[in-house]
Design a protein around this motif. Structure first.
Motif, short mmCIF file in Angstrom:
data_model
loop_
_atom_site.label_atom_id
_atom_site.label_comp_id
_atom_site.label_asym_id
_atom_site.label_seq_id
_atom_site.Cartn_x
_atom_site.Cartn_y
_atom_site.Cartn_z
N THR A 29 0.85 -1.20 0.00
CA THR A 29 0.00 0.00 0.00
C THR A 29 0.88 1.24 0.00
O THR A 29 1.97 1.25 0.60
N SER A 31 2.09 4.88 1.02
CA SER A 31 2.17 5.47 2.35
C SER A 31 1.14 6.57 2.56
O SER A 31 0.66 6.79 3.68
N THR A 32 0.77 7.27 1.47
CA THR A 32 -0.17 8.37 1.58
C THR A 32 -0.64 8.73 0.19
O THR A 32 -0.19 8.15 -0.81
N ILE A 33 -1.54 9.72 0.10
CA ILE A 33 -1.85 10.34 -1.19
C ILE A 33 -0.84 11.48 -1.34
O ILE A 33 -0.82 12.43 -0.56
N PHE A 34 -0.01 11.39 -2.34
CA PHE A 34 1.10 12.32 -2.48
C PHE A 34 0.66 13.59 -3.21
O PHE A 34 -0.22 13.56 -4.08
N SER A 35 1.29 14.70 -2.89
CA SER A 35 1.04 15.96 -3.59
C SER A 35 2.33 16.76 -3.62
O SER A 35 3.16 16.67 -2.69
N VAL A 51 7.81 8.60 -4.22
CA VAL A 51 6.66 7.95 -3.60
C VAL A 51 7.14 6.69 -2.90
O VAL A 51 8.10 6.04 -3.33
N THR A 52 6.47 6.35 -1.81
CA THR A 52 6.87 5.19 -1.00
C THR A 52 5.65 4.32 -0.70
O THR A 52 4.50 4.78 -0.82
N SER A 53 5.95 3.09 -0.27
CA SER A 53 4.86 2.16 0.06
C SER A 53 5.32 1.25 1.19
O SER A 53 6.51 1.19 1.53
N THR A 54 4.36 0.52 1.78
CA THR A 54 4.64 -0.46 2.83
C THR A 54 4.02 -1.79 2.45
O THR A 54 3.01 -1.84 1.73
N GLY A 118 -2.59 4.14 -6.26
CA GLY A 118 -2.48 5.34 -5.44
C GLY A 118 -2.49 6.55 -6.35
O GLY A 118 -2.62 6.45 -7.58
#
Length: 332
Positions: A29, A31-35, A51-54, A118
């Motif tokens: 998933t 990590s966040t909704i990036f902006s 962008v990152t994920s876990t 994402g």
């Protein structure tokens, strides 16, 4: 541990190592909704964001691979590194052609078995990269003898930048003018003097034409500007009445004069106006003999048109009319 049975039991121990192998049973998933915000003039290949994920899995099962959904609008403008998640600019961006200042990029992360979507919101800020361009018309006619402060015309400019103050122009003359002023915000040109049309047989156009260089500058940083030549033509005002060459015209008309007989010719001239304003037309305004005569409106030639002429002292008043300017005289 084990036990040997008998009259004298013996025991022994050992260690057994059990290795649990991770199964790829979890989805990665983001990590966040990036902006991120970028200027429209960001150079190609510039780094934008990582962008990152876990992933609860471990080892190779948790190794993420990143990609962009290229079916989305404007997604082709960006590139993502599959391993690091670093996003860079692939093609130049022009804020003026975007439908919105926000670009939403669909992202995909997968670990070989599962994938998750994402989003990255890229906010593109307007840069003052367009100069205002002066729009037609750039030629104005200005009637002579108008009072000081009279409006000559309005200059407008179009700036393709999409945000204020980058697209707000203000106006100025490149060189000072003693005859005209321009409002820096509205672009309205007004007169500073009462101007007079000057007639010359050969040089009237040159003597009555004014050329001004107008500069349109925006309020962006740094400011951008463009210029255009504005032409103002001083035109003659119909401010003088024509004058007949005689105060009184006289001609005897025989009783037997046939219909259509030429009686006399009148002449009026406007020597103080020019061009169309100096053209003369004639007509019969009235008089107790007006029904017996006709006048050619161009030549001023009078004709007898009625056989039942009466021998009284009939008069006919002749009148020039052009743009509501006229002079009168009598024909007896």
């Amino acid at each position: 541990m084990f036990i040997l049975q008998g009259t004298s039991p013996r025991t022994g121990t050992t260690t057994v190592r059990v290795t649990l192998i991770d199964v790829n049973d979890n989805s990665p998933t983001f990590s966040t909704i990036f902006s991120v915000s970028i200027p429209e003039d960001l150079p190609v290949n510039s780094f934008i964001i990582q962008v990152t994920s876990t992933d609860p899995d471990i080892g190779d099962n948790a190794k993420a691979h990143y990609s962009i959904d290229t079916t989305a609008n404007y997604s082709n403008l960006f590139h993502i590194d599959a391993d690091s998640g670093n996003i860079t600019l692939k093609f130049p961006i022009d804020r003026e052609v975007l439908r919105s200042h926000r670009i939403t990029i669909p992202l995909i992360v997968d670990d070989g078995s599962y994938s998750t979507r994402g989003y990255l919101h890229v906010f593109v800020s307007d840069v003052n990269d367009n100069a205002p361009q002066i729009q037609p018309p750039v030629t104005f006619n200005f009637l002579e003898l108008q009072p000081v402060g009279s409006a000559v015309g309005t200059i407008t400019a179009l700036d393709n930048d999409v945000t204020s103050p980058n697209n707000i122009p203000y106006f100025s003359f490149k060189l000072p003018s003693s005859e005209f002023a321009i409002n820096d915000s509205t672009g309205v040109i007004t007169s500073k003097e009462k101007l007079t049309y000057i007639y010359h047989k050969s040089y009237s156009n040159a003597l009555n034409q004014r050329e001004l260089v107008v500069i349109a500058t925006d309020l962006g940083t740094p400011a951008k500007s463009s210029e255009a030549i504005i032409t103002i033509e001083i035109i003659d005002a119909n401010d003088h009445a024509p004058v007949f060459d005689q105060d009184l015209y006289f001609s005897a008309v025989p009783e037997t004069a046939p219909q259509g007989e030429r009686i006399l010719t009148v002449l009026a001239q406007d020597k103080l106006d020019f061009g169309q304003n100096a053209e003369v037309e004639y007509f019969i305004e009235g008089g107790n003999g007006s029904s017996y005569f006709f006048i050619n409106k161009t030549t001023g030639l009078c004709f007898h048109i009625n056989h039942s002429y009466i021998y009284n002292d009939n008069d006919v008043r002749l009148c020039y009319l052009r743009h509501l300017k006229y002079e009168k005289c009598k024909c007896n």
